[in-house]
Design a protein around this motif. Sequence first.
Motif, PDB file in Angstrom:
ATOM      1  N   LYS A   1      18.297 -40.988  -4.625  1.00  0.00           N
ATOM      2  CA  LYS A   1      19.135 -42.179  -4.635  1.00  0.00           C
ATOM      3  C   LYS A   1      18.643 -43.117  -5.732  1.00  0.00           C
ATOM      4  O   LYS A   1      17.562 -42.927  -6.284  1.00  0.00           O
ATOM      5  CB  LYS A   1      19.157 -42.883  -3.285  1.00  0.00           C
ATOM      6  N   ILE A   2      19.458 -44.101  -6.052  1.00  0.00           N
ATOM      7  CA  ILE A   2      19.111 -45.075  -7.082  1.00  0.00           C
ATOM      8  C   ILE A   2      19.065 -46.449  -6.446  1.00  0.00           C
ATOM      9  O   ILE A   2      20.005 -46.866  -5.774  1.00  0.00           O
ATOM     10  CB  ILE A   2      20.148 -45.066  -8.222  1.00  0.00           C
ATOM     11  N   ASP A   3      17.960 -47.174  -6.660  1.00  0.00           N
ATOM     12  CA  ASP A   3      17.841 -48.568  -6.261  1.00  0.00           C
ATOM     13  C   ASP A   3      18.258 -49.382  -7.485  1.00  0.00           C
ATOM     14  O   ASP A   3      17.519 -49.504  -8.451  1.00  0.00           O
ATOM     15  CB  ASP A   3      16.413 -48.879  -5.842  1.00  0.00           C
ATOM     16  N   VAL A   4      19.476 -49.895  -7.477  1.00  0.00           N
ATOM     17  CA  VAL A   4      20.123 -50.449  -8.661  1.00  0.00           C
ATOM     18  C   VAL A   4      19.627 -51.852  -8.997  1.00  0.00           C
ATOM     19  O   VAL A   4      19.502 -52.712  -8.130  1.00  0.00           O
ATOM     20  CB  VAL A   4      21.656 -50.443  -8.458  1.00  0.00           C
ATOM     21  N   ASP A   5      19.357 -52.051 -10.303  1.00  0.00           N
ATOM     22  CA  ASP A   5      18.972 -53.364 -10.839  1.00  0.00           C
ATOM     23  C   ASP A   5      20.140 -54.055 -11.514  1.00  0.00           C
ATOM     24  O   ASP A   5      20.201 -55.277 -11.552  1.00  0.00           O
ATOM     25  CB  ASP A   5      17.852 -53.214 -11.873  1.00  0.00           C
ATOM     26  N   ASN A   6      21.085 -53.270 -12.085  1.00  0.00           N
ATOM     27  CA  ASN A   6      22.173 -53.847 -12.877  1.00  0.00           C
ATOM     28  C   ASN A   6      23.398 -52.943 -12.828  1.00  0.00           C
ATOM     29  O   ASN A   6      23.270 -51.728 -12.864  1.00  0.00           O
ATOM     30  CB  ASN A   6      21.683 -54.004 -14.323  1.00  0.00           C
ATOM     31  N   VAL A   7      24.578 -53.565 -12.762  1.00  0.00           N
ATOM     32  CA  VAL A   7      25.860 -52.845 -12.781  1.00  0.00           C
ATOM     33  C   VAL A   7      26.733 -53.455 -13.867  1.00  0.00           C
ATOM     34  O   VAL A   7      26.834 -54.683 -13.959  1.00  0.00           O
ATOM     35  CB  VAL A   7      26.597 -52.961 -11.427  1.00  0.00           C
ATOM     36  N   GLU A   8      27.348 -52.631 -14.707  1.00  0.00           N
ATOM     37  CA  GLU A   8      28.279 -53.141 -15.712  1.00  0.00           C
ATOM     38  C   GLU A   8      29.419 -52.154 -15.907  1.00  0.00           C
ATOM     39  O   GLU A   8      29.273 -50.956 -15.689  1.00  0.00           O
ATOM     40  CB  GLU A   8      27.574 -53.421 -17.029  1.00  0.00           C
ATOM     41  N   ILE A   9      30.567 -52.684 -16.279  1.00  0.00           N
ATOM     42  CA  ILE A   9      31.732 -51.848 -16.551  1.00  0.00           C
ATOM     43  C   ILE A   9      31.608 -51.285 -17.959  1.00  0.00           C
ATOM     44  O   ILE A   9      31.276 -51.994 -18.897  1.00  0.00           O
ATOM     45  CB  ILE A   9      33.030 -52.671 -16.423  1.00  0.00           C
TER      46      ILE A   9
ATOM     47  N   LEU B   1      34.969 -46.986 -14.533  1.00  0.00           N
ATOM     48  CA  LEU B   1      33.796 -46.328 -15.102  1.00  0.00           C
ATOM     49  C   LEU B   1      32.672 -47.362 -15.195  1.00  0.00           C
ATOM     50  O   LEU B   1      32.824 -48.398 -15.837  1.00  0.00           O
ATOM     51  CB  LEU B   1      34.130 -45.769 -16.487  1.00  0.00           C
ATOM     52  N   LEU B   2      31.561 -47.070 -14.517  1.00  0.00           N
ATOM     53  CA  LEU B   2      30.448 -48.011 -14.446  1.00  0.00           C
ATOM     54  C   LEU B   2      29.187 -47.430 -15.056  1.00  0.00           C
ATOM     55  O   LEU B   2      28.962 -46.226 -15.030  1.00  0.00           O
ATOM     56  CB  LEU B   2      30.143 -48.365 -12.987  1.00  0.00           C
ATOM     57  N   ARG B   3      28.354 -48.330 -15.567  1.00  0.00           N
ATOM     58  CA  ARG B   3      26.989 -47.969 -15.977  1.00  0.00           C
ATOM     59  C   ARG B   3      26.074 -48.668 -14.977  1.00  0.00           C
ATOM     60  O   ARG B   3      26.158 -49.885 -14.805  1.00  0.00           O
ATOM     61  CB  ARG B   3      26.701 -48.464 -17.391  1.00  0.00           C
ATOM     62  N   ILE B   4      25.246 -47.890 -14.296  1.00  0.00           N
ATOM     63  CA  ILE B   4      24.301 -48.471 -13.356  1.00  0.00           C
ATOM     64  C   ILE B   4      22.888 -48.177 -13.842  1.00  0.00           C
ATOM     65  O   ILE B   4      22.600 -47.097 -14.335  1.00  0.00           O
ATOM     66  CB  ILE B   4      24.522 -47.965 -11.914  1.00  0.00           C
ATOM     67  N   ARG B   5      22.044 -49.185 -13.706  1.00  0.00           N
ATOM     68  CA  ARG B   5      20.639 -49.035 -14.118  1.00  0.00           C
ATOM     69  C   ARG B   5      19.757 -49.398 -12.944  1.00  0.00           C
ATOM     70  O   ARG B   5      20.027 -50.357 -12.229  1.00  0.00           O
ATOM     71  CB  ARG B   5      20.331 -49.967 -15.283  1.00  0.00           C
ATOM     72  N   GLY B   6      18.702 -48.616 -12.759  1.00  0.00           N
ATOM     73  CA  GLY B   6      17.791 -48.894 -11.663  1.00  0.00           C
ATOM     74  C   GLY B   6      16.713 -47.843 -11.560  1.00  0.00           C
ATOM     75  O   GLY B   6      16.524 -47.029 -12.463  1.00  0.00           O
ATOM     76  N   GLU B   7      16.043 -47.856 -10.439  1.00  0.00           N
ATOM     77  CA  GLU B   7      14.930 -46.944 -10.201  1.00  0.00           C
ATOM     78  C   GLU B   7      15.402 -45.755  -9.368  1.00  0.00           C
ATOM     79  O   GLU B   7      16.034 -45.922  -8.327  1.00  0.00           O
ATOM     80  CB  GLU B   7      13.830 -47.691  -9.442  1.00  0.00           C
ATOM     81  N   VAL B   8      15.105 -44.554  -9.839  1.00  0.00           N
ATOM     82  CA  VAL B   8      15.462 -43.336  -9.110  1.00  0.00           C
ATOM     83  C   VAL B   8      14.401 -43.080  -8.054  1.00  0.00           C
ATOM     84  O   VAL B   8      13.204 -43.090  -8.329  1.00  0.00           O
ATOM     85  CB  VAL B   8      15.568 -42.127 -10.075  1.00  0.00           C
TER      86      VAL B   8
ATOM     87  N   TRP C   1      25.759 -57.012  -8.250  1.00  0.00           N
ATOM     88  CA  TRP C   1      27.100 -56.723  -8.758  1.00  0.00           C
ATOM     89  C   TRP C   1      27.534 -57.716  -9.831  1.00  0.00           C
ATOM     90  O   TRP C   1      28.378 -57.405 -10.662  1.00  0.00           O
ATOM     91  CB  TRP C   1      28.123 -56.731  -7.621  1.00  0.00           C
ATOM     92  N   GLY C   2      26.989 -58.925  -9.819  1.00  0.00           N
ATOM     93  CA  GLY C   2      27.411 -59.930 -10.794  1.00  0.00           C
ATOM     94  C   GLY C   2      28.897 -60.205 -10.652  1.00  0.00           C
ATOM     95  O   GLY C   2      29.409 -60.375  -9.547  1.00  0.00           O
ATOM     96  N   ASN C   3      29.625 -60.198 -11.771  1.00  0.00           N
ATOM     97  CA  ASN C   3      31.070 -60.434 -11.768  1.00  0.00           C
ATOM     98  C   ASN C   3      31.871 -59.139 -11.764  1.00  0.00           C
ATOM     99  O   ASN C   3      33.067 -59.157 -12.022  1.00  0.00           O
ATOM    100  CB  ASN C   3      31.474 -61.282 -12.979  1.00  0.00           C
TER     101      ASN C   3
END
Length: 64
Positions: A54-62, A39-46, A29-31
């Motif tokens: 499901k998504i195994d998330v590597d990064n979350v950003e607004i 509204l979020l952008r999530i990046r990871g492995e599907v 989650w970071g900060n």
Amino acid sequence: MKSHIKSDKYEFADKNGDTIVAEIDNNKWGNVTANEDTLLRIRGEVDKDLTKTKIDVDNVEIVK
């Protein structure tokens, strides 16, 4: 974010109302602090099997 399911599992919905579960470890989650209106952008492995995706998330950003 639509809802916090449990522990590291969250349900997200897109603008069309389609939903997906994402697994986000606390350290990913970071900060970022989010609620259902953020509204979020999530990046990871599907991870897709016969009954669910499901998504195994590597990064979350607004998204600004």
